[in-house]
Design a protein around this motif. Structure first.
Motif, PDB file in Angstrom:
ATOM      1  N   LEU A  79       0.820  -1.217   0.000  1.00  0.00           N
ATOM      2  CA  LEU A  79       0.000   0.000   0.000  1.00  0.00           C
ATOM      3  C   LEU A  79       0.853   1.265   0.000  1.00  0.00           C
ATOM      4  CD1 LEU A  79      -2.644  -1.081   2.661  1.00  0.00           C
ATOM      5  CD2 LEU A  79      -2.802  -1.240   0.179  1.00  0.00           C
ATOM      6  N   ILE A  80       2.184   1.080   0.091  1.00  0.00           N
ATOM      7  CA  ILE A  80       3.093   2.209   0.301  1.00  0.00           C
ATOM      8  C   ILE A  80       4.041   2.399  -0.878  1.00  0.00           C
ATOM      9  CG2 ILE A  80       5.109   2.925   1.664  1.00  0.00           C
ATOM     10  CD1 ILE A  80       3.891   1.485   4.041  1.00  0.00           C
ATOM     11  N   GLY A  81       4.224   3.662  -1.281  1.00  0.00           N
ATOM     12  CA  GLY A  81       5.282   4.018  -2.231  1.00  0.00           C
ATOM     13  C   GLY A  81       6.202   5.010  -1.543  1.00  0.00           C
ATOM     14  N   LEU A  82       7.512   4.794  -1.654  1.00  0.00           N
ATOM     15  CA  LEU A  82       8.470   5.673  -0.963  1.00  0.00           C
ATOM     16  C   LEU A  82       9.425   6.315  -1.959  1.00  0.00           C
ATOM     17  CD1 LEU A  82      10.031   6.743   1.556  1.00  0.00           C
ATOM     18  CD2 LEU A  82      11.255   4.560   1.585  1.00  0.00           C
ATOM     19  N   VAL A  83       9.525   7.637  -1.870  1.00  0.00           N
ATOM     20  CA  VAL A  83      10.516   8.362  -2.669  1.00  0.00           C
ATOM     21  C   VAL A  83      11.606   8.837  -1.705  1.00  0.00           C
ATOM     22  CG1 VAL A  83      10.933  10.273  -4.258  1.00  0.00           C
ATOM     23  CG2 VAL A  83       8.709   9.133  -4.242  1.00  0.00           C
ATOM     24  N   PRO A  84      12.777   8.182  -1.739  1.00  0.00           N
ATOM     25  CA  PRO A  84      13.832   8.540  -0.779  1.00  0.00           C
ATOM     26  C   PRO A  84      14.465   9.885  -1.117  1.00  0.00           C
ATOM     27  CG  PRO A  84      14.606   6.865  -2.310  1.00  0.00           C
ATOM     28  CD  PRO A  84      13.181   7.123  -2.659  1.00  0.00           C
ATOM     29  N   GLN A  85      15.254  10.380  -0.161  1.00  0.00           N
ATOM     30  CA  GLN A  85      15.897  11.686  -0.370  1.00  0.00           C
ATOM     31  C   GLN A  85      16.907  11.653  -1.511  1.00  0.00           C
ATOM     32  OE1 GLN A  85      17.918  13.876   2.953  1.00  0.00           O
ATOM     33  NE2 GLN A  85      16.157  13.170   4.091  1.00  0.00           N
ATOM     34  N   LEU A 158       7.156  11.157   0.482  1.00  0.00           N
ATOM     35  CA  LEU A 158       8.186  11.952  -0.205  1.00  0.00           C
ATOM     36  C   LEU A 158       9.125  12.501   0.864  1.00  0.00           C
ATOM     37  CD1 LEU A 158       5.806  14.062  -2.516  1.00  0.00           C
ATOM     38  CD2 LEU A 158       7.228  12.150  -3.244  1.00  0.00           C
ATOM     39  N   ASP A 159      10.344  11.951   0.907  1.00  0.00           N
ATOM     40  CA  ASP A 159      11.284  12.396   1.945  1.00  0.00           C
ATOM     41  C   ASP A 159      12.101  13.561   1.396  1.00  0.00           C
ATOM     42  OD1 ASP A 159      12.662  12.603   4.276  1.00  0.00           O
ATOM     43  OD2 ASP A 159      13.680  10.675   4.134  1.00  0.00           O
ATOM     44  N   GLU A 160      11.809  14.738   1.891  1.00  0.00           N
ATOM     45  CA  GLU A 160      12.448  15.987   1.452  1.00  0.00           C
ATOM     46  C   GLU A 160      12.564  16.065  -0.069  1.00  0.00           C
ATOM     47  OE1 GLU A 160      15.590  17.626   3.732  1.00  0.00           O
ATOM     48  OE2 GLU A 160      15.076  16.417   5.470  1.00  0.00           O
ATOM     49  N   ILE A 188       2.480  11.783   2.366  1.00  0.00           N
ATOM     50  CA  ILE A 188       3.186  12.242   3.568  1.00  0.00           C
ATOM     51  C   ILE A 188       4.552  12.720   3.096  1.00  0.00           C
ATOM     52  CG2 ILE A 188       4.249  11.542   5.761  1.00  0.00           C
ATOM     53  CD1 ILE A 188       1.464   9.453   4.685  1.00  0.00           C
ATOM     54  N   LEU A 189       4.851  13.989   3.331  1.00  0.00           N
ATOM     55  CA  LEU A 189       6.137  14.517   2.884  1.00  0.00           C
ATOM     56  C   LEU A 189       6.864  15.170   4.039  1.00  0.00           C
ATOM     57  CD1 LEU A 189       6.083  17.928   2.286  1.00  0.00           C
ATOM     58  CD2 LEU A 189       4.312  17.096   0.746  1.00  0.00           C
ATOM     59  N   THR A 190       8.186  15.199   3.934  1.00  0.00           N
ATOM     60  CA  THR A 190       8.972  15.891   4.959  1.00  0.00           C
ATOM     61  C   THR A 190       9.620  17.109   4.325  1.00  0.00           C
ATOM     62  OG1 THR A 190      11.043  14.737   4.513  1.00  0.00           O
ATOM     63  CG2 THR A 190       9.544  13.687   6.070  1.00  0.00           C
ATOM     64  N   THR A 191       9.810  18.112   5.133  1.00  0.00           N
ATOM     65  CA  THR A 191      10.417  19.329   4.613  1.00  0.00           C
ATOM     66  C   THR A 191      11.011  20.169   5.744  1.00  0.00           C
ATOM     67  OG1 THR A 191      10.014  21.339   3.312  1.00  0.00           O
ATOM     68  CG2 THR A 191       8.197  20.575   4.674  1.00  0.00           C
ATOM     69  N   HIS A 192      11.962  21.028   5.355  1.00  0.00           N
ATOM     70  CA  HIS A 192      12.509  22.020   6.294  1.00  0.00           C
ATOM     71  C   HIS A 192      11.797  23.348   6.103  1.00  0.00           C
ATOM     72  CE1 HIS A 192      16.800  20.201   6.897  1.00  0.00           C
ATOM     73  NE2 HIS A 192      15.874  19.276   6.870  1.00  0.00           N
TER      74      HIS A 192
END
Ligand code: ATP
Length: 235
Positions: A79-85, A158-160, A188-192
Motif C-alpha cells: 500500500l506504500i510508495g516511498l521516494v527517498p531523499q 516523499l522524503d524531502e 506524507i512529505l517531509t520538509t525544512h
C-alpha cells in the motif's frame, strides 16, 4: 472512518544512543496530504522509515490499511510508495523500463496502460525511451516518484522532495503534488520549509528532537502561530 495510517506511541532509539522518536501518535486519513516539518536531525526520516517498515521501532505500533507493519509487512508494504531523499537510478536504463522493473519487484504483472497514465501525470511520457542519465535533476526526481507509484500504492511518502533544489524545481514539485492530490493519492512529505508545507499540505505536523510537537490543519496553524513564530520554532 478508519485512518489509512495509524501510528501509536512510536519510539525509536538507535543502539544505546540517540532517541530519534519519542512516543509519536498520529492518524492519517485517506486522500490527505500531510507535511512533517522540522530541522535537521528532528526524526523525520526515521519516522517515515519506521512507517514503511525499513527501520524497526523500539516501541509502539504502525498500521497501514489495517495491517501491522511488523507482523503483516507484505500486505502493508504493497500500500506504500516511498521516494527517498537521494536520487539513485540505473543510469543506462530507460524511464519506462525503470517503472516496469519496479512494478515487477512488487510481484505486479505488466500494466503499460497504468504506467503510461503515471508517466503522463508526471510529464515524463515524452521521455519514456530516454536513459535516466540524460534527464535533468527535476526529471530524475519525477522518475523516482513514477517508480514509487508503479505498483499503485495508496500512500506516497516523499522524503524531502525539494532538498537542495532551486526555486523553479521546488515549484515544479509543488505542482506534481497538486496533481497527485487531485488523483486522490494520500501523501506524507517531509520538509525544512514552512512555505512548502503551507503550499502543499492539508495538515502540518511539527517534529523536533523526535517528538511530534503538534499537528494541525494548515490554515489553523498559520492563523494561530503565524509564519514568523513557526519559523523561529523549527529552525
Ligand atoms: P534531516 O532533515 O537532516 O534529514 P531528519 O529529521 O530526517 O533529519 P533523522 O535522519 O530521522 O532526522 O535523524 C534523527 C536522529 O537520529 C539524528 O540525531 C540522527 O543523527 C539519528 N540517526 C538517524 N539514523 C541513524 C542511524 N542509522 N544510526 C544512528 N543514529 C541515527
Amino acid at each position: 472512518m478508519t485512518a489509512i495510517i495509524q501510528i501509536e506511541n512510536l519510539s525509536k532509539q538507535y543502539g544505546s544512543g540517540t532517541k530519534a522518536l519519542s512516543d509519536v501518535s498520529l492518524d492519517i486519513q485517506e486522500g490527505e496530504i500531510i507535511a512533517l516539518l522540522g530541522p535537521n536531525g528532528a526524526g523525520k526520516t526515521t519516522l517515515i522509515s519506521v512507517i514503511c517498515g525499513l527501520v524497526v521501532p523500539t516501541g509502539g505500533t504502525v498500521r497501514v490499511g489495517g495491517h501491522d507493519i511488523r507482523t503483516d509487512w507484505r500486505a502493508a508494504r504493497k500500500l506504500i510508495g516511498l521516494v527517498p531523499q537521494e536520487i539513485a537510478l540505473e543510469p543506462f536504463e530507460k524511464v519506462m523500463n525503470c517503472v516496469r522493473f519496479t512494478r515487477g519487484l512488487y510481484g505486479e504483472g505488466p500494466d503499460d496502460a497504468y504506467i503510461e497514465q503515471v508517466l503522463r501525470s508526471l510529464a515524463l511520457w515524452d521521455k519514456r525511451d530516454a536513459a535516466t542519465r540524460e534527464l535533468s535533476g527535476g526529471m530524475k526526481r519525477r522518475v523516482l516518484i513514477a517508480k514509487a507509484l508503479a505498483h499503485r500504492p495508496k500512500v506516497l511518502f516523499l522524503d524531502e522532495p525539494t532538498a537542495g533544489v532551486d526555486v523553479a524545481l521546488r515549484r515544479e514539485m509543488w505542482e506534481v503534488v497538486d496533481r497527485l492530490r487531485r488523483e486522490g493519492v494520500t501523501i506524507i512529505l517531509t520538509t525544512h520549509y514552512l512555505e512548502e508545507a503551507e503550499e502543499m499540505a492539508d495538515r502540518i505536523g511539527v517534529i523536533n528532537h523526535g517528538r511530534l510537537l503538534l499537528v494541525r490543519p494548515t490554515s489553523e496553524l498559520m492563523g494561530e502561530f503565524g509564519r514568523k513564530t513557526l519559523t523561529i520554532e523549527v529552525t
